[in-house]
Every structure is written in C-alpha cells, then in structure tokens.
Design an enzyme around this catalytic site. Structure first.
Site, PDB file in Angstrom:
ATOM      1  N   ASN A   1       0.643  -2.727   5.080  1.00  0.00           N
ATOM      2  CA  ASN A   1      -0.122  -1.501   5.250  1.00  0.00           C
ATOM      3  C   ASN A   1      -1.322  -1.392   4.305  1.00  0.00           C
ATOM      4  O   ASN A   1      -2.228  -0.610   4.556  1.00  0.00           O
ATOM      5  CB  ASN A   1       0.819  -0.297   5.015  1.00  0.00           C
ATOM      6  CG  ASN A   1       0.083   1.003   4.882  1.00  0.00           C
ATOM      7  OD1 ASN A   1      -0.392   1.565   5.860  1.00  0.00           O
ATOM      8  ND2 ASN A   1      -0.036   1.502   3.652  1.00  0.00           N
TER       9      ASN A   1
ATOM     10  N   SER B   1      -6.038  -0.951  13.181  1.00  0.00           N
ATOM     11  CA  SER B   1      -6.779   0.308  13.290  1.00  0.00           C
ATOM     12  C   SER B   1      -7.399   0.403  14.672  1.00  0.00           C
ATOM     13  O   SER B   1      -7.639  -0.623  15.334  1.00  0.00           O
ATOM     14  CB  SER B   1      -7.882   0.353  12.229  1.00  0.00           C
ATOM     15  OG  SER B   1      -8.777   1.422  12.469  1.00  0.00           O
TER      16      SER B   1
ATOM     17  N   GLY C   1       0.820  -1.201   0.000  1.00  0.00           N
ATOM     18  CA  GLY C   1       0.000   0.000   0.000  1.00  0.00           C
ATOM     19  C   GLY C   1       0.852   1.248   0.000  1.00  0.00           C
ATOM     20  O   GLY C   1       0.527   2.240   0.656  1.00  0.00           O
TER      21      GLY C   1
ATOM     22  N   LYS D   1      -9.912  -5.373  10.451  1.00  0.00           N
ATOM     23  CA  LYS D   1      -8.859  -4.817  11.293  1.00  0.00           C
ATOM     24  C   LYS D   1      -8.781  -5.538  12.644  1.00  0.00           C
ATOM     25  O   LYS D   1      -7.693  -5.640  13.232  1.00  0.00           O
ATOM     26  CB  LYS D   1      -9.094  -3.315  11.484  1.00  0.00           C
ATOM     27  CG  LYS D   1      -8.875  -2.503  10.211  1.00  0.00           C
ATOM     28  CD  LYS D   1      -7.457  -2.662   9.677  1.00  0.00           C
ATOM     29  CE  LYS D   1      -7.170  -1.747   8.512  1.00  0.00           C
ATOM     30  NZ  LYS D   1      -5.760  -1.841   8.050  1.00  0.00           N
TER      31      LYS D   1
ATOM     32  N   TYR E   1     -14.881  -3.392   7.332  1.00  0.00           N
ATOM     33  CA  TYR E   1     -13.565  -2.804   7.644  1.00  0.00           C
ATOM     34  C   TYR E   1     -13.181  -3.103   9.093  1.00  0.00           C
ATOM     35  O   TYR E   1     -12.053  -3.514   9.379  1.00  0.00           O
ATOM     36  CB  TYR E   1     -13.616  -1.290   7.415  1.00  0.00           C
ATOM     37  CG  TYR E   1     -12.323  -0.570   7.755  1.00  0.00           C
ATOM     38  CD1 TYR E   1     -11.303  -0.456   6.809  1.00  0.00           C
ATOM     39  CD2 TYR E   1     -12.117  -0.007   9.015  1.00  0.00           C
ATOM     40  CE1 TYR E   1     -10.115   0.209   7.115  1.00  0.00           C
ATOM     41  CE2 TYR E   1     -10.935   0.650   9.322  1.00  0.00           C
ATOM     42  CZ  TYR E   1      -9.942   0.756   8.377  1.00  0.00           C
ATOM     43  OH  TYR E   1      -8.769   1.401   8.685  1.00  0.00           O
TER      44      TYR E   1
END
Length: 257
Positions: free
Chosen positions: A99, A151, A24, A169, A165
C-alpha cells in the site's frame, strides 16, 4: 449455498492466526486495513518509514497481535531485514498488502529526475522488493494472498497527481497481472485494487477546496470515497472469499471511467 452466518464465519476465519504485512501502515488506508485485519485475529505487521507505535500499542492493549517495523520499502536492505524479522518471529507470511505510496502534483516540465525516481521507487519498486522477499515463503507454503494498491490514475489519468504518480500506478497493474500468472501454480492469489480519490491525509494535503468541489461534481456517485469503502474491498481480496480471483484489477471509483 452458504448461509449468512457461514459466510461471516468463513470471512473471519480467513484472518484468524494468519500473518499479514501491510506497507504504508502508519496512516490512511494502510493503517485502517492493518487495524481491521488485526481486529479479525491476524498477527499484523505495520510497516512504514515513521512507524505505527501508537496504533500498535492500542491494538496490543486490547488483546490483538500487532507489531510495528520502521522500514523504507524502497530500500532493498531494509526490506530484507524487515521480512527476515517477521519470518523469525512468526515463521510464516500469509498476506501481503502493498500500500505504500507518495504523491506529487506537478507538470512534467517541473518534475526533476530525482522526483521521478523517488515516486517510482516508493510506489512501484517497493512492491517488487517486498514481493521478491515474500514470494519464496508463500511458495513453500503453497498459499498466500498479495494485494497491490494501484489507483484510478493507473487505468486512465489523474486530476490531482503528476505524470510520475500515474506512471507508477499503471506499472502496478502490469506488475500484478504478470505476478499473478507466475504464482498461480502455487495457489497464491495476486490482485490489485484501483481506488479513486479517497479522504486520506495524503489527499487532504494536495486538494484545494475549489478542486474538491469540482471533483465531487465529476463523480457519478457524487462523493469522494471514505477509507472504509476502500478497506472493505482490500479485506475481501485478502480473504478466502476471493479464492478464485487472481490477476484481477478491481476498480473502486464511484463510477468514474
């Protein structure tokens, strides 16, 4: 106790001549941390779907060592090819920073199975695929640093993201702890960072001005993190200064709990 200059020298020496892979790395935190590691003297591999030719060219023109590899890290065959390319060129891999991530803002009833799978593949499966290819190399070296980017959402919940999401994470945290346990006998350090909302292109695309102000008001430090503030912690985890840390989940969230 090390003197300040010895401390700084040890930090720089952590990267000089090492081979570091950052996924990323075409924008945001990934590009910033990859650029920093290259400037500290590592052979740095920018991995992303779109490539990072402009920043890599700039680094090479300034005497640094960097390459860009276009790779969808959710695709096993592409990951295998990318890692094989790095090993053929450098003969070693010392640092991996997982990442790569995507974000979608949607309620559960509006998330298709395709959307769910896409987010999970990019944010979690990609870390499995990269580690699966790189771990045997690090085991042979009896050394290595793996930093997985999770995160604040993985610890708690998210104010700006969908449930897919958040689930991805949270998975990164469990993945990190188990992998750290498996690799500890080989002196391979595996840690994760849990950033809170950070001023990146991805956040800018999903955060409306009114929501941004409400978010700032909810953060104890009263501001959204800069990319540099997240990069500094990743660099620490990638350096020899964190040699006795493994399986750690490091919160960088401005005091949000």
């Amino acid at each position: 106790m090390a003197k300040p200059q010895e401390f700084c020298d040890r930090f720089r020496d952590s990267f000089n001549g090492k081979v570091a892979i950052i996924t990323g790395a075409s924008s945001g935190i990934g590009q910033e941390v990859a650029s920093a590691i290259a400037n500290y003297g590592a052979h740095t591999v920018f991995i992303s779907r779109s490539g990072a030719e402009a920043i890599v060219s700039e680094l090479n023109n300034s005497g640094k060592s960097a390459i860009s590899i276009c790779c969808d890290v959710a695709d096993e065959s592409q990951v295998k090819f990318a890692i094989a390319t790095v090993v053929q060129k450098y003969g070693q891999i010392d640092i991996l920073i997982n990442n790569a991530a995507i974000n979608q803002v949607a309620k559960i009833e509006d998330i298709s199975l395709e959307d769910w799978n896409k987010v999970m593949a990019t944010n979690l499966t990609s870390q499995f695929l990269c580690c699966k290819e790189i771990v045997p190399i690090m085991k042979q070296q009896h050394s290595g640093k793996i930093i997985n980017v999770s995160s604040i959402a993985g610890h708690f919940r998210s104010k700006v993201s969908g449930i897919h999401y958040v689930a991805s994470k949270a998975g990164v945290i469990g993945f990190t702890r188990q992998l750290a346990y498996e690799l500890a006998p080989f002196q391979i350090n595996v840690n994760a960072i849990c950033p809170s909302q950070t001023y990146t292109p991805m956040l800018a695309a999903t955060l409306a001005p009114i929501a941004e102000q409400k978010l700032i008001e909810s953060i104890p430090l009263s501001r959204i993190a800069s990319m540099e503030e997240q990069v500094n912690v990743i660099l620490f985890l990638a350096s020899s200064l964190s040699s006795y840390m493994t399986g750690a989940i490091v919160d960088v969230n401005g005091g949000q709990f």
